[in-house]
Design an enzyme around this catalytic site. Structure first.
Site, mmCIF file in Angstrom:
data_model
loop_
_atom_site.group_PDB
_atom_site.id
_atom_site.type_symbol
_atom_site.label_atom_id
_atom_site.label_comp_id
_atom_site.label_asym_id
_atom_site.label_seq_id
_atom_site.Cartn_x
_atom_site.Cartn_y
_atom_site.Cartn_z
ATOM 1 N N PRO A 113 0.825 -1.217 0.000
ATOM 2 C CG PRO A 113 -0.904 -1.605 1.525
ATOM 3 C CD PRO A 113 0.427 -2.146 1.089
ATOM 4 C CE1 TYR A 114 6.152 5.281 1.958
ATOM 5 C CE2 TYR A 114 7.388 3.722 0.610
ATOM 6 C CZ TYR A 114 7.270 4.962 1.218
ATOM 7 O OH TYR A 114 8.280 5.878 1.074
ATOM 8 N N GLY A 115 3.767 1.680 -1.432
ATOM 9 C CA GLY A 115 4.199 1.892 -2.812
ATOM 10 C C GLY A 115 3.102 2.483 -3.675
#
Length: 316
Positions: free
Chosen positions: A148-150
């Site tokens: 999700p960060y990416g």
């Protein structure tokens, strides 16, 4: 140059602000001190900056402030503020990532539409690539993030492109590849490994240790970021890598050599969102920014080890 640096109390942000001031820039630094790691660490990062007459710091959250007033007279925006952490970006914490990594970026870019800035430099991440990209990774490869960060960092890149194409905001994005060095965040691998060696403690290593990373020393990251503010071509994305792609098992061996202490490693399962390999093709950054890494991994690790030893009162 009158620069706005967001996330200025962080590892990279504080290092960048110091470099800009050394180049006779005036720097407005902002940070909201998220609780991802200890406030005292961030305050220490700021300690040298606060004594500089060219540095002006304000603690605020970009989601609920008047960005127009903040940008008055600013010529360059360096947007480094973000909610970090691949492994922590799942579940309920994803809403924090979307707020701090996407909403804040959009708000800044939207305000820049009406401001005569010379460059908007956005700090992105190698996390946007995922595991389906050929090595070395090129900027024109199809990004398929596995965390999700990416996803949020890629969304920030896309917002930069949208505002450049539709509103001529001179935005440039830099994909940082695993940054290390003095002031590195305490949750990051090199900090954890070096502190374990210094204190004679075991360390957790996720996966089989054969996964590889392109490690980039913080000074090289700063050099590329400063160059992007003048030489970066708006609308483009640049890889910034250190040319030190090694496996985590090799890192463990190198740290043992540097510290003189063998690490006891507790091996754990691969974590969701962790990429298998990263390796930057920096051809574009060499061409446009004149960038090339100058700090080899053994030298950079020694510098980080010496810094950590000093800050923990240990003779290295």
């Amino acid at each position: 140059m009158r620069a706005l640096v967001t996330g200025v109390a962080g590892f990279i942000g504080s290092s960048l602000a110091e470099a800009l001031i050394d180049r006779d820039a005036d720097v407005i630094g902002i940070d909201c001190f998220t609780d991802y790691y200890g406030r005292s660490i961030k305050e220490e990062n700021l300690s040298r900056l606060l004594s500089k007459s060219r540095f002006h710091f304000t603690e605020l959250n970009l989601l609920n402030c008047n960005i127009t007033d903040l940008l008055k007279g600013v010529t360059h925006v360096f947007h480094l503020a973000a909610q970090a952490g691949v492994r922590q970006s799942w579940g309920q914490d994803f809403s924090i990532c979307t707020a701090l990594n996407i909403n804040v970026t959009q708000a800044l870019l939207d305000t820049c539409v009406h401001q005569p800035i010379e460059r908007f430099v956005y700090a992105s991440s190698s996390s946007v690539y995922g595991n389906q990209v050929a090595l070395p990774m090129r900027e024109d490869a199809l990004p398929r993030p596995v965390s999700p960060y990416g996803v949020t960092k890629l969304a920030g890149e896309q917002l930069c492109l949208l505002y450049h194409l539709n509103h001529d905001v001179p935005a440039v994005a830099l994909r940082y590849f695993t940054v290390y060095g003095p002031r590195q965040r305490p949750d990051m691998a090199f900090h954890r490994f070096l502190m374990a060696a210094i204190n004679g403690k075991p360390v957790d290593l996720y996966g089989d240790g054969k996964q590889t990373r392109d490690f980039t020393f913080v000074d090289d990251i700063v050099t590329a970021t400063v160059a992007a503010a003048t030489a970066g071509i708006p609308g483009r994305v640049y890889n910034v890598g250190g040319g030190s792609r090694v496996s985590m098992n090799q890192v463990i061996e190198l740290i043992a050599t540097i510290t003189g202490s063998s690490l006891k490693v507790n091996r754990d399962a691969t974590q969701s969102g962790d990429m298998r390999d990263t390796y930057a093709d920096i051809t574009l950054a060499r061409s446009d920014l004149g960038f090339g890494p100058t700090v080899a991994l053994p030298d950079g690790l020694r510098a980080q080890h010496e810094w950590l030893s000093r800050h923990n009162g240990i003779s290295s």
